[in-house]
Design a protein around this motif. Structure first.
Motif, PDB file in Angstrom:
ATOM      1  N   MET A 229      49.178  28.721  42.965  1.00  0.00           N
ATOM      2  CA  MET A 229      47.731  28.703  42.744  1.00  0.00           C
ATOM      3  C   MET A 229      47.296  30.015  42.099  1.00  0.00           C
ATOM      4  SD  MET A 229      46.513  25.811  44.294  1.00  0.00           S
ATOM      5  CE  MET A 229      44.872  26.142  44.880  1.00  0.00           C
ATOM      6  N   LEU A 230      46.382  29.914  41.141  1.00  0.00           N
ATOM      7  CA  LEU A 230      45.760  31.081  40.520  1.00  0.00           C
ATOM      8  C   LEU A 230      44.343  31.208  41.051  1.00  0.00           C
ATOM      9  CD1 LEU A 230      46.895  30.661  36.814  1.00  0.00           C
ATOM     10  CD2 LEU A 230      47.538  32.518  38.372  1.00  0.00           C
ATOM     11  N   TYR A 231      43.972  32.422  41.430  1.00  0.00           N
ATOM     12  CA  TYR A 231      42.650  32.677  42.009  1.00  0.00           C
ATOM     13  C   TYR A 231      41.913  33.728  41.194  1.00  0.00           C
ATOM     14  CZ  TYR A 231      44.412  30.307  46.151  1.00  0.00           C
ATOM     15  OH  TYR A 231      44.928  29.379  47.023  1.00  0.00           O
ATOM     16  N   ASP A 232      40.627  33.495  41.047  1.00  0.00           N
ATOM     17  CA  ASP A 232      39.708  34.505  40.536  1.00  0.00           C
ATOM     18  C   ASP A 232      38.876  34.899  41.752  1.00  0.00           C
ATOM     19  OD1 ASP A 232      37.946  36.128  39.235  1.00  0.00           O
ATOM     20  OD2 ASP A 232      37.357  34.649  37.718  1.00  0.00           O
ATOM     21  N   GLY A 233      39.216  36.010  42.358  1.00  0.00           N
ATOM     22  CA  GLY A 233      38.608  36.359  43.645  1.00  0.00           C
ATOM     23  C   GLY A 233      39.114  35.385  44.694  1.00  0.00           C
TER      24      GLY A 233
ATOM     25  N   MET B 106      43.688  36.672  32.248  1.00  0.00           N
ATOM     26  CA  MET B 106      44.708  36.488  33.259  1.00  0.00           C
ATOM     27  C   MET B 106      44.887  37.755  34.088  1.00  0.00           C
ATOM     28  SD  MET B 106      48.024  34.542  33.484  1.00  0.00           S
ATOM     29  CE  MET B 106      49.577  35.082  34.089  1.00  0.00           C
ATOM     30  N   ASP B 107      44.540  38.894  33.531  1.00  0.00           N
ATOM     31  CA  ASP B 107      44.734  40.157  34.245  1.00  0.00           C
ATOM     32  C   ASP B 107      44.004  40.196  35.581  1.00  0.00           C
ATOM     33  OD1 ASP B 107      46.275  41.070  32.159  1.00  0.00           O
ATOM     34  OD2 ASP B 107      44.580  41.970  31.118  1.00  0.00           O
ATOM     35  N   LYS B 108      42.851  39.569  35.654  1.00  0.00           N
ATOM     36  CA  LYS B 108      42.059  39.642  36.882  1.00  0.00           C
ATOM     37  C   LYS B 108      42.406  38.536  37.875  1.00  0.00           C
ATOM     38  CE  LYS B 108      38.254  36.964  35.014  1.00  0.00           C
ATOM     39  NZ  LYS B 108      36.855  36.761  34.984  1.00  0.00           N
ATOM     40  N   LEU B 109      43.309  37.639  37.499  1.00  0.00           N
ATOM     41  CA  LEU B 109      43.665  36.529  38.373  1.00  0.00           C
ATOM     42  C   LEU B 109      44.819  36.910  39.295  1.00  0.00           C
ATOM     43  CD1 LEU B 109      43.485  33.548  35.864  1.00  0.00           C
ATOM     44  CD2 LEU B 109      41.693  34.432  37.359  1.00  0.00           C
ATOM     45  N   THR B 110      44.827  36.295  40.472  1.00  0.00           N
ATOM     46  CA  THR B 110      45.870  36.522  41.467  1.00  0.00           C
ATOM     47  C   THR B 110      46.695  35.253  41.611  1.00  0.00           C
ATOM     48  OG1 THR B 110      44.386  37.989  42.669  1.00  0.00           O
ATOM     49  CG2 THR B 110      46.297  37.164  43.867  1.00  0.00           C
ATOM     50  N   LEU B 111      48.010  35.389  41.641  1.00  0.00           N
ATOM     51  CA  LEU B 111      48.907  34.260  41.823  1.00  0.00           C
ATOM     52  C   LEU B 111      49.404  34.234  43.261  1.00  0.00           C
ATOM     53  CD1 LEU B 111      50.680  31.934  40.568  1.00  0.00           C
ATOM     54  CD2 LEU B 111      52.445  33.697  40.282  1.00  0.00           C
ATOM     55  N   ARG B 112      49.368  33.045  43.866  1.00  0.00           N
ATOM     56  CA  ARG B 112      49.948  32.855  45.203  1.00  0.00           C
ATOM     57  C   ARG B 112      50.879  31.659  45.169  1.00  0.00           C
ATOM     58  NH1 ARG B 112      44.370  33.348  48.157  1.00  0.00           N
ATOM     59  NH2 ARG B 112      44.014  35.551  47.883  1.00  0.00           N
ATOM     60  N   LYS B 113      51.985  31.789  45.858  1.00  0.00           N
ATOM     61  CA  LYS B 113      52.964  30.702  45.953  1.00  0.00           C
ATOM     62  C   LYS B 113      53.009  30.208  47.391  1.00  0.00           C
ATOM     63  CE  LYS B 113      57.928  29.898  45.583  1.00  0.00           C
ATOM     64  NZ  LYS B 113      59.210  30.571  45.361  1.00  0.00           N
ATOM     65  N   TYR B 114      52.973  28.893  47.544  1.00  0.00           N
ATOM     66  CA  TYR B 114      53.059  28.266  48.866  1.00  0.00           C
ATOM     67  C   TYR B 114      54.318  27.397  48.889  1.00  0.00           C
ATOM     68  CZ  TYR B 114      48.174  29.662  48.974  1.00  0.00           C
ATOM     69  OH  TYR B 114      47.007  30.386  48.918  1.00  0.00           O
ATOM     70  N   GLU B 115      55.186  27.685  49.842  1.00  0.00           N
ATOM     71  CA  GLU B 115      56.436  26.945  49.953  1.00  0.00           C
ATOM     72  C   GLU B 115      56.867  26.935  51.413  1.00  0.00           C
ATOM     73  OE1 GLU B 115      60.990  27.203  48.221  1.00  0.00           O
ATOM     74  OE2 GLU B 115      59.646  28.895  47.940  1.00  0.00           O
ATOM     75  N   GLY B 116      57.235  25.759  51.922  1.00  0.00           N
ATOM     76  CA  GLY B 116      57.783  25.653  53.260  1.00  0.00           C
ATOM     77  C   GLY B 116      56.807  25.878  54.399  1.00  0.00           C
ATOM     78  N   GLY B 117      55.533  25.699  54.165  1.00  0.00           N
ATOM     79  CA  GLY B 117      54.571  25.890  55.245  1.00  0.00           C
ATOM     80  C   GLY B 117      53.147  25.702  54.773  1.00  0.00           C
ATOM     81  N   PRO B 118      52.205  26.254  55.516  1.00  0.00           N
ATOM     82  CA  PRO B 118      50.784  26.044  55.204  1.00  0.00           C
ATOM     83  C   PRO B 118      50.419  26.528  53.800  1.00  0.00           C
ATOM     84  CG  PRO B 118      51.054  27.124  57.330  1.00  0.00           C
ATOM     85  CD  PRO B 118      52.397  27.115  56.669  1.00  0.00           C
ATOM     86  N   PHE B 119      49.428  25.878  53.216  1.00  0.00           N
ATOM     87  CA  PHE B 119      48.937  26.255  51.903  1.00  0.00           C
ATOM     88  C   PHE B 119      47.415  26.213  51.914  1.00  0.00           C
ATOM     89  CE2 PHE B 119      49.468  21.719  51.967  1.00  0.00           C
ATOM     90  CZ  PHE B 119      48.374  21.218  51.289  1.00  0.00           C
ATOM     91  N   ASP B 120      46.821  26.621  50.816  1.00  0.00           N
ATOM     92  CA  ASP B 120      45.370  26.664  50.686  1.00  0.00           C
ATOM     93  C   ASP B 120      44.831  25.250  50.450  1.00  0.00           C
ATOM     94  OD1 ASP B 120      42.719  27.123  50.104  1.00  0.00           O
ATOM     95  OD2 ASP B 120      43.105  28.214  48.246  1.00  0.00           O
ATOM     96  N   VAL B 121      44.541  24.545  51.539  1.00  0.00           N
ATOM     97  CA  VAL B 121      44.069  23.167  51.454  1.00  0.00           C
ATOM     98  C   VAL B 121      42.774  23.082  50.650  1.00  0.00           C
ATOM     99  CG1 VAL B 121      43.198  21.209  52.791  1.00  0.00           C
ATOM    100  CG2 VAL B 121      45.172  22.496  53.611  1.00  0.00           C
ATOM    101  N   TRP B 122      41.843  23.966  50.923  1.00  0.00           N
ATOM    102  CA  TRP B 122      40.531  23.891  50.258  1.00  0.00           C
ATOM    103  C   TRP B 122      40.649  24.178  48.774  1.00  0.00           C
ATOM    104  CZ3 TRP B 122      37.790  21.132  53.177  1.00  0.00           C
ATOM    105  CH2 TRP B 122      37.838  21.252  54.561  1.00  0.00           C
ATOM    106  N   GLY B 123      41.479  25.149  48.404  1.00  0.00           N
ATOM    107  CA  GLY B 123      41.659  25.467  46.993  1.00  0.00           C
ATOM    108  C   GLY B 123      42.289  24.314  46.238  1.00  0.00           C
TER     109      GLY B 123
END
Length: 155
Positions: free
Chosen positions: A60-64, A1-18
């Motif tokens: 969303m959690l991202y690895d890179g 989990m240390d290498k993962l990045t967390l992003r929060k999408y609320e009230g607008g555009p989000f990562d459609v492809w992810g």
């Protein structure tokens, strides 16, 4: 989990492809357990509308640059009451990233967001191999099993 990045999408555009990539992977796995087809295009359209309206959040959690896990939660008024009910639309972690409690971590974030919006009841569904056994991550977050769902009452 240390290498993962967390992003929060609320009230607008989000990562459609992810989200779509996770929805496709979820679909492939969920169809092994459910007779109901899961349409990733429908997920994207609904998530877009609900996130823009402010009644949904996506973590969303991202690895890179690769989405490896995500939860999409929403809320609305429960039928015949003014109480807000929160629910999970999708919580999925790619198989290679399981065993790190990422699904539980995402569920916890989703619950916290729903509680911050005033939800008094939160319902998470199960469409995969999770059962109501004692190892279920939802139980440790205060949920009780009801059929194939898990429900939490917020005080």
């Amino acid at each position: 989990m240390d290498k993962l990045t967390l992003r929060k999408y609320e009230g607008g555009p989000f990562d459609v492809w992810g989200l779509q990539a996770l929805a496709i992977a979820y679909n492939d796995e969920a169809n092994k357990f459910s007779a109901l087809p899961f349409c990733e295009r429908h997920v994207i359209e609904c998530a877009d509308r609900m996130t823009e309206a402010g009644t949904s959040a996506i973590y969303m959690l991202y690895d890179g640059f690769t989405a490896v896990g995500g939860i999409w939660v929403s809320y609305s008024h429960a039928i015949h009451t003014t109480a807000l009910m929160g629910y999970e639309n999708m919580n999925y972690v790619l198989p290679d990233y399981r065993g790190q409690s990422l699904g539980k971590y995402l569920a916890k974030l989703g619950c916290e967001w729903l509680e911050s919006k005033g939800c008094k009841v939160i319902q998470f569904g199960v469409n995969s191999g999770i059962d109501s056994g004692t190892d279920n991550p939802y139980k440790s977050l205060g949920f009780a099993p009801i059929g194939r769902n898990f429900v939490k009452l917020v005080r």
